[in-house]
Design an enzyme around this catalytic site. Structure first.
Site, PDB file in Angstrom:
ATOM      1  N   LYS A 172       0.854  -1.191   0.000  1.00  0.00           N
ATOM      2  CA  LYS A 172       0.000   0.000   0.000  1.00  0.00           C
ATOM      3  C   LYS A 172       0.891   1.241   0.000  1.00  0.00           C
ATOM      4  CE  LYS A 172      -1.673   3.102   2.227  1.00  0.00           C
ATOM      5  NZ  LYS A 172      -1.646   4.395   1.543  1.00  0.00           N
ATOM      6  N   GLU A 247       9.682   2.522  10.828  1.00  0.00           N
ATOM      7  CA  GLU A 247      10.673   3.596  10.764  1.00  0.00           C
ATOM      8  C   GLU A 247       9.896   4.895  10.647  1.00  0.00           C
ATOM      9  OE1 GLU A 247      13.743   3.551  11.406  1.00  0.00           O
ATOM     10  OE2 GLU A 247      14.024   1.379  11.371  1.00  0.00           O
ATOM     11  N   CYS A 281      13.593  11.833   6.190  1.00  0.00           N
ATOM     12  CA  CYS A 281      13.534  11.514   7.622  1.00  0.00           C
ATOM     13  C   CYS A 281      14.899  11.717   8.262  1.00  0.00           C
ATOM     14  CB  CYS A 281      13.067  10.077   7.802  1.00  0.00           C
ATOM     15  SG  CYS A 281      13.989   8.930   6.785  1.00  0.00           S
ATOM     16  N   GLU A 380       9.060  17.593  14.082  1.00  0.00           N
ATOM     17  CA  GLU A 380       9.557  17.394  12.719  1.00  0.00           C
ATOM     18  C   GLU A 380       8.828  18.351  11.770  1.00  0.00           C
ATOM     19  OE1 GLU A 380       8.528  13.725  10.623  1.00  0.00           O
ATOM     20  OE2 GLU A 380      10.637  13.519  10.093  1.00  0.00           O
TER      21      GLU A 380
HETATM   22  P1  NAD Z   1       2.221   9.163   6.931  1.00  0.00           P
HETATM   23  O1  NAD Z   1       2.426   8.563   8.279  1.00  0.00           O
HETATM   24  O2  NAD Z   1       1.190  10.193   6.760  1.00  0.00           O
HETATM   25  O3  NAD Z   1       1.840   8.010   5.871  1.00  0.00           O
HETATM   26  C1  NAD Z   1       2.677   6.890   5.655  1.00  0.00           C
HETATM   27  C2  NAD Z   1       1.833   5.768   5.053  1.00  0.00           C
HETATM   28  O4  NAD Z   1       0.878   5.327   6.017  1.00  0.00           O
HETATM   29  C3  NAD Z   1       1.034   6.182   3.821  1.00  0.00           C
HETATM   30  O5  NAD Z   1       1.019   5.125   2.891  1.00  0.00           O
HETATM   31  C4  NAD Z   1      -0.342   6.418   4.391  1.00  0.00           C
HETATM   32  O6  NAD Z   1      -1.371   6.293   3.455  1.00  0.00           O
HETATM   33  C5  NAD Z   1      -0.415   5.312   5.432  1.00  0.00           C
HETATM   34  N1  NAD Z   1      -1.415   5.515   6.484  1.00  0.00           N
HETATM   35  C6  NAD Z   1      -1.866   6.692   6.984  1.00  0.00           C
HETATM   36  N2  NAD Z   1      -2.799   6.454   7.934  1.00  0.00           N
HETATM   37  C7  NAD Z   1      -2.924   5.101   8.034  1.00  0.00           C
HETATM   38  C8  NAD Z   1      -3.715   4.247   8.840  1.00  0.00           C
HETATM   39  N3  NAD Z   1      -4.571   4.710   9.753  1.00  0.00           N
HETATM   40  N4  NAD Z   1      -3.585   2.922   8.675  1.00  0.00           N
HETATM   41  C9  NAD Z   1      -2.712   2.414   7.788  1.00  0.00           C
HETATM   42  N5  NAD Z   1      -1.952   3.172   6.980  1.00  0.00           N
HETATM   43  C10 NAD Z   1      -2.040   4.506   7.119  1.00  0.00           C
HETATM   44  O7  NAD Z   1       3.646   9.672   6.448  1.00  0.00           O
HETATM   45  P2  NAD Z   1       4.004  10.501   5.106  1.00  0.00           P
HETATM   46  O8  NAD Z   1       3.481  11.886   5.254  1.00  0.00           O
HETATM   47  O9  NAD Z   1       3.645   9.707   3.902  1.00  0.00           O
HETATM   48  O10 NAD Z   1       5.600  10.520   5.175  1.00  0.00           O
HETATM   49  C11 NAD Z   1       6.342  11.444   5.901  1.00  0.00           C
HETATM   50  C12 NAD Z   1       6.799  10.862   7.220  1.00  0.00           C
HETATM   51  O11 NAD Z   1       7.542   9.666   6.976  1.00  0.00           O
HETATM   52  C13 NAD Z   1       7.741  11.758   7.987  1.00  0.00           C
HETATM   53  O12 NAD Z   1       7.417  11.742   9.355  1.00  0.00           O
HETATM   54  C14 NAD Z   1       9.108  11.109   7.783  1.00  0.00           C
HETATM   55  O13 NAD Z   1      10.060  11.381   8.784  1.00  0.00           O
HETATM   56  C15 NAD Z   1       8.738   9.676   7.743  1.00  0.00           C
HETATM   57  N6  NAD Z   1       9.770   8.893   7.084  1.00  0.00           N
HETATM   58  C16 NAD Z   1      10.570   8.087   7.855  1.00  0.00           C
HETATM   59  C17 NAD Z   1      11.591   7.345   7.280  1.00  0.00           C
HETATM   60  C18 NAD Z   1      12.457   6.451   8.112  1.00  0.00           C
HETATM   61  O14 NAD Z   1      13.034   5.518   7.561  1.00  0.00           O
HETATM   62  N7  NAD Z   1      12.579   6.681   9.402  1.00  0.00           N
HETATM   63  C19 NAD Z   1      11.801   7.430   5.899  1.00  0.00           C
HETATM   64  C20 NAD Z   1      10.979   8.268   5.134  1.00  0.00           C
HETATM   65  C21 NAD Z   1       9.965   8.980   5.747  1.00  0.00           C
END
Ligand code: NAD
Length: 479
Positions: A172, A247, A281, A380
């Site tokens: 997903k 992560e 991130c 963040e």
């Molecule tokens: P997000 O948490 O909004 O979404 C991530 C994923 O989760 C998406 O596919 C989203 O559709 C899904 N999602 C959202 N709500 C959900 C739910 N209730 N149930 C299941 N899935 C759900 O994050 P984003 O805005 O896409 O990405 C940015 C964030 O990702 C930042 O906080 C960044 O630091 C983090 N990030 C971390 C790493 C790492 O390796 N630590 C790498 C890249 C990004």
């Protein structure tokens, strides 16, 4: 424009709604149209993966390795074209987009090799005549839930090990970047991966993501994204004892000591804080400078920031592409305001920029005279916004660097072996860099954070097997 569909049980399946993928460098440019799935389609994908699991998990490992190798080869062969797609839909610059695609290809090729390097142990028992064997087995059906900021590399570093170690996958991707996800699914489907082994369900987290979380046939969830979403997913997964690997966010410190080489420090800070539009991130969002270098460092940062070229992600010479969408841009602008209201000085950037096409362009912002208690240093931001915190000496720098709920990546610029070694041992981060940007890592070694940035085992390299395999201990009495 034809609508790109979901992949379920080897068939390309219509969705319930259409997602127009918009180019953040040019809002008039629609990259493609993608079918959004719903809970019912997610359930079909999960059932298909469950059905495919027994044969795939016990299948021929040479055939599995060949498929992963073919996927890696096709990604590498098409890196310019796919890199262009990535830059167009996500907004990182074309060289960054091509680099990310190449990374995804390398990851598949690495895990193709891993298929042929299964490991186990055979030991004597403490009881006479008995043999003990320790082997690793696949976990089952893995849900892969990914963020928008690395639309092909992060899916690759979850999907490749999941398949390599014999699991089936329900993928997903983030709703903002279906283009790279679909292209990857198309490559995987054409590499001969049997139907149901790999499934793509595009759509919103609140719909498709939610449908995955409580499904009993999902044995494990590998998630990358924000802390808030991660907490929801971990809570729900643990409630039904599913495996989870998460992560999440970062607030990564880069310490610059008096004895640092200034050019190295500026290079690390500019790259780490602003490249990929700061949407990493591992971005160096807190720059911590000691008294003796602080003023020179701020002046040199201002100079360097003025020369950065912010423009269309795919234009030659662009160094900083647009912010990904309106809501992320609003968040960046709002944090800049919060910082100024809290007493920080905005020394440059922070304003919206106009370019040839309408896009989410933001001048990279630097906030000085901040302290570590300010919201801009605790939360963040996830954009081209960095802060500078002045500290007295190394000891204070280390305390400030560690004073955060996050623990993903950290860095120090110094020519002192003593301080570099001490920092590596005492920094509370999963990854630590000396004279290097906090972002930018290798794919054959573990990746991941500590504290609020991570939950569960590491990703990438051989360490990936900790999550994607389960250990079995067998005892034999030969009679
Ligand atoms: P997000 O948490 O909004 O979404 C991530 C994923 O989760 C998406 O596919 C989203 O559709 C899904 N999602 C959202 N709500 C959900 C739910 N209730 N149930 C299941 N899935 C759900 O994050 P984003 O805005 O896409 O990405 C940015 C964030 O990702 C930042 O906080 C960044 O630091 C983090 N990030 C971390 C790493 C790492 O390796 N630590 C790498 C890249 C990004």
């Amino acid at each position: 424009m034809s609508i790109c569909r979901n992949l379920i049980a080897g068939e390309w399946v219509e969705g319930v709604d259409v997602n127009a993928d918009v180019n953040p460098s040019d809002l008039a440019d629609v990259v493609g149209e993608y079918a959004r799935a719903d809970a019912k389609l997610a359930a079909q994908a999960i059932a298909a993966a469950r059905t495919a699991f027994p044969a795939w998990s016990r299948g021929n490992i040479q055939a599995r390795a060949d498929m992963l190798e073919a996927i890696g080869n096709e990604i590498m062969a098409r890196k310019e074209e796919l890199g262009d797609l990535l830059s167009r839909e996500e907004g990182k610059t074309l060289p960054e987009g091509i680099g990310e695609v190449a990374r995804a290809g390398q990851i598949f090729k690495f895990f193709a090799g891993e298929v042929l390097r299964p490991e186990g142990e055979k030991l004597p028992s403490i009881r006479p005549d008995i043999d003990v064997e320790i082997t690793r087995e696949p976990v089952g059906v893995i849900a892969v839930i990914t963020p928008w900021n690395f639309p092909i590399a992060i899916p690759a570093w979850k999907i490749a090990p999941a398949l390599a170690y014999g699991n089936c996958v329900v993928f997903k991707p983030a709703d903002l970047v279906p283009g790279c996800a679909w292209a990857l699914a198309d490559i995987i489907a054409r590499a001969g991966v049997p139907e149901g082994v790999f499934n793509l369900v595009m759509g919103r987290g609140s719909v498709v993501g939610e449908a995955i979380l409580d499904a009993p046939d999902i044995d494990a969830i590998s998630f990358t994204g924000s802390v808030e979403t991660g907490k929801t997913i971990a809570t729900r997964a643990v409630a039904r004892l599913a495996r989870v690997q998460m992560e999440m966010g970062g607030k990564n410190p880069l310490v610059v000591l008096d004895d640092a080489d200034l050019d190295t420090a500026i290079n690390c800070a500019i790259q780490g804080a602003y490249y990929s539009t700061g949407q990493r991130c591992t971005a160096s969002s807190r720059l911590i400078a000691t008294d003796g270098i602080h003023d020179r460092f701020v002046a040199a940062m201002e100079e360097a920031l003025k020369t950065l070229k912010v423009d269309d992600a795919r234009k030659e010479g662009t160094q900083i592409g647009p912010v990904v969408d309106q809501s992320q841009l609003d968040q960046d602008l709002s944090y800049i305001n919060i910082g100024v209201k809290e007493g920080a000085r905005l020394v440059c950037g922070g304003e919206r920029l106009n370019r040839d096409t309408e896009g989410f362009y933001l001048a990279p912002a630097l906030l000085t005279e901040t302290n570590n208690d300010m919201r801009v240093n605790r939360e963040e931001i996830f954009g081209p916004v960095a802060t500078i915190i002045r500290v007295k000496d190394y000891d204070e720098a280390l305390v400030v660097a560690n004073d955060t709920r996050f623990g993903l990546s950290s860095g120090i610029c110094t020519t002192s072996l003593k301080h570099a070694s001490h920092f590596k041992r005492n920094s509370e981060a999963g990854m630590t860099m000396v004279n290097l940007p906090t972002a930018g890592v290798d794919y054959h070694v573990p990746f991941g954070g500590r504290k609020g940035s991570n939950y569960g085992p590491r990703e990438q390299g051989r360490y990936a097997r900790e999550f994607y395999t389960i250990v079995k201990t067998s005892y034999t009495l030969p009679v």
